[in-house]
Design a protein around this motif. Structure first.
Motif, short mmCIF file in Angstrom:
data_model
loop_
_atom_site.label_atom_id
_atom_site.label_comp_id
_atom_site.label_asym_id
_atom_site.label_seq_id
_atom_site.Cartn_x
_atom_site.Cartn_y
_atom_site.Cartn_z
N ASP A 34 17.62 -9.99 -0.18
CA ASP A 34 17.03 -10.27 1.12
C ASP A 34 17.72 -9.45 2.20
O ASP A 34 17.08 -8.94 3.13
N GLY A 35 19.05 -9.35 2.10
CA GLY A 35 19.79 -8.59 3.09
C GLY A 35 19.33 -7.15 3.18
O GLY A 35 19.14 -6.60 4.27
N LEU A 36 19.12 -6.52 2.02
CA LEU A 36 18.63 -5.15 2.01
C LEU A 36 17.23 -5.05 2.60
O LEU A 36 16.92 -4.12 3.37
N GLU A 37 16.38 -6.00 2.25
CA GLU A 37 15.01 -5.98 2.77
C GLU A 37 14.99 -6.15 4.28
O GLU A 37 14.26 -5.44 5.00
N LEU A 38 15.78 -7.10 4.79
CA LEU A 38 15.84 -7.31 6.23
C LEU A 38 16.38 -6.06 6.93
O LEU A 38 15.88 -5.65 7.98
N LEU A 39 17.40 -5.46 6.34
CA LEU A 39 18.03 -4.28 6.92
C LEU A 39 17.05 -3.12 7.00
O LEU A 39 16.91 -2.46 8.04
N LEU A 40 16.36 -2.85 5.91
CA LEU A 40 15.40 -1.75 5.89
C LEU A 40 14.24 -2.01 6.85
O LEU A 40 13.81 -1.10 7.58
N SER A 41 13.76 -3.24 6.86
CA SER A 41 12.65 -3.57 7.74
C SER A 41 13.05 -3.46 9.20
O SER A 41 12.33 -2.87 10.02
N ALA A 42 14.22 -3.99 9.55
CA ALA A 42 14.69 -3.90 10.94
C ALA A 42 14.93 -2.45 11.34
O ALA A 42 14.77 -2.08 12.51
N GLY A 43 15.29 -1.61 10.36
CA GLY A 43 15.52 -0.19 10.62
C GLY A 43 14.27 0.64 10.70
O GLY A 43 14.33 1.85 10.92
N GLY A 44 13.11 0.00 10.51
CA GLY A 44 11.84 0.72 10.64
C GLY A 44 11.37 1.44 9.40
O GLY A 44 10.44 2.25 9.46
N ILE A 45 11.99 1.16 8.25
CA ILE A 45 11.54 1.78 7.00
C ILE A 45 10.31 1.06 6.52
O ILE A 45 10.27 -0.18 6.46
N GLY A 46 9.26 1.81 6.14
CA GLY A 46 8.02 1.16 5.74
C GLY A 46 7.09 2.10 4.99
O GLY A 46 7.53 3.13 4.44
N PRO A 47 5.81 1.76 4.93
CA PRO A 47 4.82 2.55 4.18
C PRO A 47 4.85 4.02 4.59
O PRO A 47 4.93 4.35 5.76
N GLY A 48 4.78 4.87 3.57
CA GLY A 48 4.79 6.31 3.79
C GLY A 48 6.18 6.93 3.75
O GLY A 48 6.31 8.15 3.66
N ASP A 49 7.21 6.08 3.81
CA ASP A 49 8.58 6.59 3.79
C ASP A 49 9.12 6.64 2.36
O ASP A 49 8.71 5.87 1.49
N GLU A 50 10.07 7.54 2.15
CA GLU A 50 10.80 7.62 0.88
C GLU A 50 12.28 7.35 1.14
O GLU A 50 12.83 7.81 2.15
N VAL A 51 12.90 6.61 0.22
CA VAL A 51 14.33 6.32 0.31
C VAL A 51 14.97 6.70 -1.01
O VAL A 51 14.56 6.24 -2.08
N ILE A 52 15.99 7.55 -0.96
CA ILE A 52 16.68 8.03 -2.15
C ILE A 52 17.78 7.05 -2.52
O ILE A 52 18.56 6.62 -1.66
#
Length: 369
Positions: free
Chosen positions: A62-80
């Motif tokens: 959950d922590g990772l999901e909240l962090l990524l979401s709050a950081g604006g990571i979403g559809p169309g993005d790639e994360v290595i």
């Protein structure tokens, strides 16, 4: 002699009276959800890690999901990310609608920093290294890459509480990082639990609301969509008690790692992690003692026959090796390493005599071919 890989009952029984006291104290106060125990624990971990903020959450995923979401990571993005990790690392990326891009593992069992740039595309938004086994990746090179390509940095530091690189703690290098309090972690509670570290005050306030149904903790107003992902107050009280001796916990784990290294370093069929203090730039907390072994499966069977528990992380598969996840990647070094990796018992329950018994059994296996 029977030596389990991890003695879960001992987590409670070793300090049973104290834990019962904590339960009674919290219960008699009716302090069950988001009370002072949680707030004070968050403040202590933030101060210990050198982070501006810490947010207790229901679990590290959950922590990772909240962090990524709050950081604006979403559809169309790639994360290595490094494919030598728990599926939750990639799962968090997928859960916010982004695409996880698996990277090779290096000789240190962390992300191969020299292979990252070849994976960057016009859709790449972030790099998320896993600070695995209580060791921190080469953050200088990773930060240079994120700066050069204008990418965000997030850390899966689930196994890295207290681990550092050049004096900086895991979870504090980028926009934020997560810590896990799963029972078998260096600091483990009696169930699921996690925490997010961040130096970004804007992200902090966003995640504080998101973990509690989108509710602003100051006004009580709903300021956006959120979820229920609060670290339970009773678990926070238990963790706060254990955290009082966290330096002692880490010191004991490092002593066990040093004993393994001293006994096993002359066996040519093994590749061991660096011993404590081998690298002045790193402080490893040895969440796990993961080695590479020739004839790994035979060694595991031999140790089991001698009453010794071991673990092959994630069933011996890297994230990209699960067909159902449809991650098209060819990572030959990772696949080779996954076929050789095995973890030896390393926890606060194991004694020096038991460590020696594990080493005796390994020496016997290789001595007799």
């Amino acid at each position: 002699m029977t030596i389990p890989f991890f003695n879960y009952p001992a987590l409670f029984s070793d300090q049973e009276a104290k834990f019962v006291e904590i339960f009674k104290t919290v219960g008699r106060r009716g302090a069950f959800i988001m009370q002072d125990d949680l707030r004070k624990f968050e403040e202590r971990v933030a101060a210990y890690s050198g982070a501006a903020h810490a947010i207790g959450v229901a679990n590290a995923t959950d922590g990772l999901e909240l962090l990524l979401s709050a950081g604006g990571i979403g559809p169309g993005d790639e994360v290595i990310f490094c494919s030598h990790t728990m599926v939750a690392t990639a799962g968090a990326i997928h859960s916010v609608g982004a695409t996880p891009v698996p990277a090779e593992v290096g000789a240190d069992h962390l992300i191969d920093v020299d292979k990252i740039e070849s994976l960057i595309t016009e859709r790449t938004r972030a790099i998320m290294p896993t600070q695995l086994n209580g060791r921190v990746a080469d953050m200088d090179k990773i930060l240079a890459i994120t700066s050069k390509h204008k990418l965000d940095l997030y850390e899966d530091a689930a196994q890295g509480l207290g681990a550092s690189y050049k004096g900086r703690f895991a979870g504090t290098f980028g926009k934020g990082g997560c810590i896990s309090f799963y029972p078998a972690k260096n600091l483990g509670c009696f169930g699921d639990g996690g925490l997010v570290l961040t130096n970004d005050t804007k992200l902090y306030h966003a995640m504080m609301a998101m973990r509690d149904h989108g509710r602003d903790p100051q006004t009580g107003d709903i300021v956006g969509w959120g979820r229920n992902s609060r670290l339970d107050n009773l678990q926070a009280a238990i963790l706060a008690h254990l955290f009082e001796d966290y330096d002692g916990i880490v010191a004991r784990r490092r002593a066990i790692a040093a004993r393994y290294d001293q006994r096993l370093k002359r066996i040519n069929s093994l590749v061991l992690p660096p011993p404590p203090d081998a690298d002045p730039e790193r402080f490893d907390v040895f969440q796990n003692y993961e080695i590479e072994a020739d004839r790994r499966d035979d060694l595991k069977a031999h140790l089991s026959a001698n009453g010794i528990g071991t673990l092959i992380q994630w069933g011996g598969k890297a994230v990209h090796q699960y067909p159902a996840l449809k991650l098209s990647a060819r990572l030959p070094h990772t696949e080779t390493l996954m076929a050789r990796m095995i973890m030896l018992p390393l926890n606060l329950s194991i004694t020096d005599d038991e460590v020696d018994a594990v080493c005796d059994a390994i020496e016997s296996f290789y001595a007799h071919g």
